[in-house]
Every structure is written in structure tokens, then in C-alpha cells.
Design an enzyme around this catalytic site. Structure first.
Site, short mmCIF file in Angstrom:
data_model
loop_
_atom_site.label_atom_id
_atom_site.label_comp_id
_atom_site.label_asym_id
_atom_site.label_seq_id
_atom_site.Cartn_x
_atom_site.Cartn_y
_atom_site.Cartn_z
N HIS A 1 -61.90 42.22 43.25
CA HIS A 1 -62.99 41.32 42.88
C HIS A 1 -63.71 40.89 44.15
CE1 HIS A 1 -59.11 39.24 43.18
NE2 HIS A 1 -59.77 38.24 43.76
N HIS B 1 -65.64 37.87 45.64
CA HIS B 1 -65.99 36.46 45.49
C HIS B 1 -67.41 36.29 46.02
CE1 HIS B 1 -61.82 34.69 45.06
NE2 HIS B 1 -61.48 35.82 45.67
#
Ligand code: AMP
Ligand code: ZN
Length: 113
Positions: A99, A101
Site C-alpha cells: 500500500h 500511504h
């Protein structure tokens, strides 16, 4: 499949979706560390950045473009924002599905903690 973010992709766990298409999902972080804190993930499960293969290069570049577009929509592109991808324990990675951020809306400090 026990992966938390795969469950979010499959809508088995709710999330506040910011953007979605056939390849990526972006949603608000449940524990925001900045006024804007969004996670951009591939729908494909990749556990850490170390597992990104050359076949994934276009996908990972696309994740950055999606994050850039969200930053523009949220009016933080010109002010500045930070993209982070943690890898493994000492970085603080807690969810083993890659992922990005996207942090913004406040001054970011350097070096990071
Ligand atoms: P990392 O520490 O880089 O693995 O980041 C994982 C992030 O996922 C953290 O910032 C968590 O707050 C966030 N997170 C964990 N569970 C959820 C959830 N159900 N929905 C949204 N964000 C989550
Ligand atoms: Zn996953």
C-alpha cells in the site's frame, strides 16, 4: 484468504473508498496520521515491496499516478504531500499487502520517525 486488504478489496470489510477501478483501490486510513491519510493498494495481492516483479512495474507506477490524482483532487498537490511504502518489520509494516500511504494537509517532518 486472511489478508485484511484483500478483504477490503472484496468488500468483506467496509472502507471509506476514495477511488476504485479494475486495478487499484484507494480508501481512508482507519487511524489517520495527517489530515489527509489515504491508502492506495493494488487489487492484486502482493505482500511486500520485495515481491514486486517486473510484470508489476506498470501497476506500481499506476498506483503512484492514482495517488497523484487524489492529491490534486484534495488540493494538496501544490502544497506538498508524502507517499510512503513500508517494507517489513523495522519500517513498521503491519499489513502485508502493499500500500502507498498518501499523507497531506500538514507539514511533514524529516527525517521520519
Ligand atoms: P503499514 O503500517 O504501512 O502496514 O500500514 C497499514 C495501515 O493500514 C495503517 O496506517 C493502519 O492504520 C491501516 N489500517 C489497518 N486496518 C485498516 C482498515 N480496516 N481500514 C483502513 N485502514 C486500515
Ligand atoms: Zn492481500
Amino acid at each position: 484468504m486472511s489478508c485484511l486488504f484483500c478483504k477490503i478489496v472484496e468488500k468483506k470489510i467496509p472502507s471509506k473508498i476514495v477511488y476504485e477501478d479494475e486495478r487499484v483501490l484507494a480508501f481512508e486510513d482507519i487511524n489517520p496520521q495527517a489530515p489527509i491519510h489515504i491508502l492506495v493498494i493494488p487489487k492484486k495481492h502482493i505482500s511486500t515491496s520485495l515481491e514486486i516483479k517486473s510484470d508489476d512495474n506498470e501497476l506500481v507506477g499506476y498506483m503512484v499516478q492514482v495517488a497523484n490524482n487524489i492529491a490534486k483532487e484534495k488540493n494538496i498537490a501544490e502544497r506538498g504531500f508524502r507517499l510512503v511504502m513500508n517494507c517489513n518489520r523495522e519500517s513498521g509494516q503491519t499489513v502485508f499487502h502493499i500500500h502507498l500511504h498518501l499523507f497531506g494537509g500538514r507539514i511533514m517532518h524529516w527525517p521520519p520517525g
